[in-house]
Design a protein around this motif. Sequence first.
Motif, PDB file in Angstrom:
ATOM      1  N   THR A 147     -27.257   6.272 -32.843  1.00  0.00           N
ATOM      2  CA  THR A 147     -27.805   5.058 -33.850  1.00  0.00           C
ATOM      3  C   THR A 147     -28.691   5.875 -34.964  1.00  0.00           C
ATOM      4  OG1 THR A 147     -27.738   3.522 -32.181  1.00  0.00           O
ATOM      5  CG2 THR A 147     -29.006   2.674 -34.001  1.00  0.00           C
ATOM      6  N   GLY A 148     -29.887   6.697 -34.625  1.00  0.00           N
ATOM      7  CA  GLY A 148     -30.571   7.114 -35.579  1.00  0.00           C
ATOM      8  C   GLY A 148     -29.831   8.043 -36.596  1.00  0.00           C
ATOM      9  N   LEU A 149     -28.805   8.771 -35.932  1.00  0.00           N
ATOM     10  CA  LEU A 149     -27.988   9.604 -36.878  1.00  0.00           C
ATOM     11  C   LEU A 149     -27.096   8.691 -37.933  1.00  0.00           C
ATOM     12  CD1 LEU A 149     -26.534  12.456 -34.450  1.00  0.00           C
ATOM     13  CD2 LEU A 149     -28.054  12.819 -36.590  1.00  0.00           C
ATOM     14  N   TRP A 150     -26.573   7.711 -37.508  1.00  0.00           N
ATOM     15  CA  TRP A 150     -25.825   6.664 -38.121  1.00  0.00           C
ATOM     16  C   TRP A 150     -26.705   6.081 -39.412  1.00  0.00           C
ATOM     17  CZ3 TRP A 150     -26.748   1.231 -37.502  1.00  0.00           C
ATOM     18  CH2 TRP A 150     -25.881   0.378 -38.306  1.00  0.00           C
ATOM     19  N   GLN A 151     -27.812   5.633 -38.964  1.00  0.00           N
ATOM     20  CA  GLN A 151     -29.023   5.001 -39.877  1.00  0.00           C
ATOM     21  C   GLN A 151     -29.163   6.081 -40.898  1.00  0.00           C
ATOM     22  OE1 GLN A 151     -31.375   3.375 -37.005  1.00  0.00           O
ATOM     23  NE2 GLN A 151     -30.695   1.377 -37.352  1.00  0.00           N
ATOM     24  N   THR A 152     -29.442   7.382 -40.623  1.00  0.00           N
ATOM     25  CA  THR A 152     -29.822   8.435 -41.437  1.00  0.00           C
ATOM     26  C   THR A 152     -28.887   8.680 -42.634  1.00  0.00           C
ATOM     27  OG1 THR A 152     -31.371   9.432 -39.989  1.00  0.00           O
ATOM     28  CG2 THR A 152     -30.668  10.969 -41.869  1.00  0.00           C
ATOM     29  N   THR A 153     -27.590   8.902 -41.964  1.00  0.00           N
ATOM     30  CA  THR A 153     -26.559   9.422 -42.683  1.00  0.00           C
ATOM     31  C   THR A 153     -25.654   8.318 -43.493  1.00  0.00           C
ATOM     32  OG1 THR A 153     -24.877   9.261 -40.963  1.00  0.00           O
ATOM     33  CG2 THR A 153     -26.188  11.194 -41.367  1.00  0.00           C
ATOM     34  N   GLY A 154     -25.571   6.930 -42.824  1.00  0.00           N
ATOM     35  CA  GLY A 154     -24.688   6.065 -43.515  1.00  0.00           C
ATOM     36  C   GLY A 154     -23.140   6.187 -43.315  1.00  0.00           C
ATOM     37  N   THR A 155     -22.724   6.929 -42.285  1.00  0.00           N
ATOM     38  CA  THR A 155     -21.510   7.016 -42.135  1.00  0.00           C
ATOM     39  C   THR A 155     -21.002   5.650 -41.385  1.00  0.00           C
ATOM     40  OG1 THR A 155     -21.854   9.298 -41.412  1.00  0.00           O
ATOM     41  CG2 THR A 155     -19.797   8.550 -40.729  1.00  0.00           C
ATOM     42  N   THR A 156     -19.617   5.353 -41.647  1.00  0.00           N
ATOM     43  CA  THR A 156     -18.876   4.160 -41.238  1.00  0.00           C
ATOM     44  C   THR A 156     -18.501   4.871 -39.975  1.00  0.00           C
ATOM     45  OG1 THR A 156     -18.569   3.653 -43.353  1.00  0.00           O
ATOM     46  CG2 THR A 156     -16.962   2.565 -41.727  1.00  0.00           C
ATOM     47  N   ILE A 157     -18.605   3.898 -38.860  1.00  0.00           N
ATOM     48  CA  ILE A 157     -18.358   4.356 -37.383  1.00  0.00           C
ATOM     49  C   ILE A 157     -17.460   3.454 -36.923  1.00  0.00           C
ATOM     50  CG2 ILE A 157     -19.159   4.939 -35.084  1.00  0.00           C
ATOM     51  CD1 ILE A 157     -21.585   6.110 -36.386  1.00  0.00           C
ATOM     52  N   LEU A 158     -16.124   3.749 -36.348  1.00  0.00           N
ATOM     53  CA  LEU A 158     -15.154   3.128 -35.526  1.00  0.00           C
ATOM     54  C   LEU A 158     -15.579   3.624 -33.917  1.00  0.00           C
ATOM     55  CD1 LEU A 158     -13.719   0.625 -35.041  1.00  0.00           C
ATOM     56  CD2 LEU A 158     -11.625   1.940 -35.740  1.00  0.00           C
ATOM     57  N   PHE A 159     -16.045   2.972 -32.879  1.00  0.00           N
ATOM     58  CA  PHE A 159     -16.486   3.405 -31.707  1.00  0.00           C
ATOM     59  C   PHE A 159     -15.744   2.741 -30.665  1.00  0.00           C
ATOM     60  CE2 PHE A 159     -19.068   3.928 -27.982  1.00  0.00           C
ATOM     61  CZ  PHE A 159     -19.919   5.003 -28.084  1.00  0.00           C
ATOM     62  N   VAL A 160     -14.902   3.548 -30.031  1.00  0.00           N
ATOM     63  CA  VAL A 160     -14.139   2.812 -28.970  1.00  0.00           C
ATOM     64  C   VAL A 160     -14.783   2.805 -27.664  1.00  0.00           C
ATOM     65  CG1 VAL A 160     -12.139   3.339 -27.369  1.00  0.00           C
ATOM     66  CG2 VAL A 160     -11.786   3.433 -29.722  1.00  0.00           C
ATOM     67  N   THR A 161     -14.914   1.746 -26.810  1.00  0.00           N
ATOM     68  CA  THR A 161     -15.665   1.690 -25.574  1.00  0.00           C
ATOM     69  C   THR A 161     -15.073   0.617 -24.630  1.00  0.00           C
ATOM     70  OG1 THR A 161     -17.765   1.458 -24.388  1.00  0.00           O
ATOM     71  CG2 THR A 161     -17.495   0.209 -26.446  1.00  0.00           C
ATOM     72  N   HIS A 162     -15.521   0.840 -23.227  1.00  0.00           N
ATOM     73  CA  HIS A 162     -14.787  -0.315 -22.477  1.00  0.00           C
ATOM     74  C   HIS A 162     -16.278  -0.902 -22.056  1.00  0.00           C
ATOM     75  CE1 HIS A 162     -11.232   2.342 -21.484  1.00  0.00           C
ATOM     76  NE2 HIS A 162     -10.833   0.972 -21.256  1.00  0.00           N
ATOM     77  N   ASP A 163     -17.545  -0.347 -22.380  1.00  0.00           N
ATOM     78  CA  ASP A 163     -18.653  -1.013 -22.096  1.00  0.00           C
ATOM     79  C   ASP A 163     -19.369  -2.065 -22.810  1.00  0.00           C
ATOM     80  OD1 ASP A 163     -21.362  -1.407 -21.381  1.00  0.00           O
ATOM     81  OD2 ASP A 163     -21.540   0.614 -20.416  1.00  0.00           O
ATOM     82  N   VAL A 164     -19.475  -3.256 -22.357  1.00  0.00           N
ATOM     83  CA  VAL A 164     -19.740  -4.292 -23.282  1.00  0.00           C
ATOM     84  C   VAL A 164     -21.065  -4.328 -23.757  1.00  0.00           C
ATOM     85  CG1 VAL A 164     -20.289  -6.939 -23.453  1.00  0.00           C
ATOM     86  CG2 VAL A 164     -18.275  -6.141 -22.222  1.00  0.00           C
ATOM     87  N   ASP A 165     -22.056  -3.695 -22.770  1.00  0.00           N
ATOM     88  CA  ASP A 165     -23.592  -3.542 -22.905  1.00  0.00           C
ATOM     89  C   ASP A 165     -23.597  -2.503 -24.096  1.00  0.00           C
ATOM     90  OD1 ASP A 165     -25.065  -5.153 -21.163  1.00  0.00           O
ATOM     91  OD2 ASP A 165     -23.988  -3.855 -19.742  1.00  0.00           O
ATOM     92  N   GLU A 166     -22.882  -1.294 -23.989  1.00  0.00           N
ATOM     93  CA  GLU A 166     -22.973  -0.345 -25.154  1.00  0.00           C
ATOM     94  C   GLU A 166     -22.610  -0.866 -26.499  1.00  0.00           C
ATOM     95  OE1 GLU A 166     -21.813   4.082 -24.766  1.00  0.00           O
ATOM     96  OE2 GLU A 166     -19.924   3.122 -24.856  1.00  0.00           O
ATOM     97  N   ALA A 167     -21.533  -1.868 -26.356  1.00  0.00           N
ATOM     98  CA  ALA A 167     -20.876  -2.232 -27.733  1.00  0.00           C
ATOM     99  C   ALA A 167     -22.134  -3.292 -28.380  1.00  0.00           C
ATOM    100  CB  ALA A 167     -19.372  -3.213 -27.241  1.00  0.00           C
TER     101      ALA A 167
END
Length: 291
Positions: free
Chosen positions: A184-204
Amino acid sequence: MSTSPRIAMQGVCKQFAGPTAQVLGQQVLQDVALTLEKGEFVCLLGASGCGKTTVLHLLAGFEQADQGTLLIDGQPIAGPGPDRGMVFQQPTLFPWLSVLDNVTFGPRMAGQSQAAVTGQAMHFLRMVGLQNHVHHFPWQLSGGMRQRAALARAWLPGPEILLMDEPFGALDAQTRLAMQELLTGLWQTTGTTILFVTHDVDEALYLADRVLIMASAPGRIRTERKVPFVRPRSVEDLVADPAYGVLKRDILHIVREESAKSLPAAIFPSPPSPSPAGRGERPESASRLAQ
């Protein structure tokens, strides 16, 4: 003036070939449609085998769709490119290379010198907390440290899009949470667009601006849920928020419905209605969150 979304998929279908000419292949994706705006963090959630990884591979340019359009900034995807980075379920580091050499491997293979990329590599290694391990080899690192090295490697070329395939799934709970906070910190610093696959609802729900939920057999986007919680987020605050439990229950019900389609009823019976009254409608608070 209108602008194109960073990622756009429309009417995308993908079928894998059968083992022989006489055996029909498997329809993995059917009429998939999704968009991501610049700088957005979206999680792709769904049952095993619904085609989540295939979506990432199509966007990365590793696979070609049978039908439909896939666009990056309004341009068709012709193959892999430096504008897209990929982080896999396993770190996939070269065991004979040091952390620094692993992180700089891609740019060096593209013709840049070690000296030219070392400074930027060290910047990202400091961001992921590996500045004191640059000369270690992967076998000398913990699982979380190897995945942090993989994150630094993915971000070094400066991709506009990061495609992440369950990168924290094999980590223990404490390390996984630390990695989510780091990401989350890296994403907020760089502004990269992220598509993240997960099975975990809490993580999502911790990571995403939106959660896209895939249907099974064949895969498609069944629905989406906006994540209304303000940033920065903490796990403690989220689990204490009644709206978090309502939204999580709503998403779990949809995922369980889709999982039940691919498993025998004796193993995976039909999920109960999420409605407090047992009538099958969604709670009013969940409906309000989904808008």
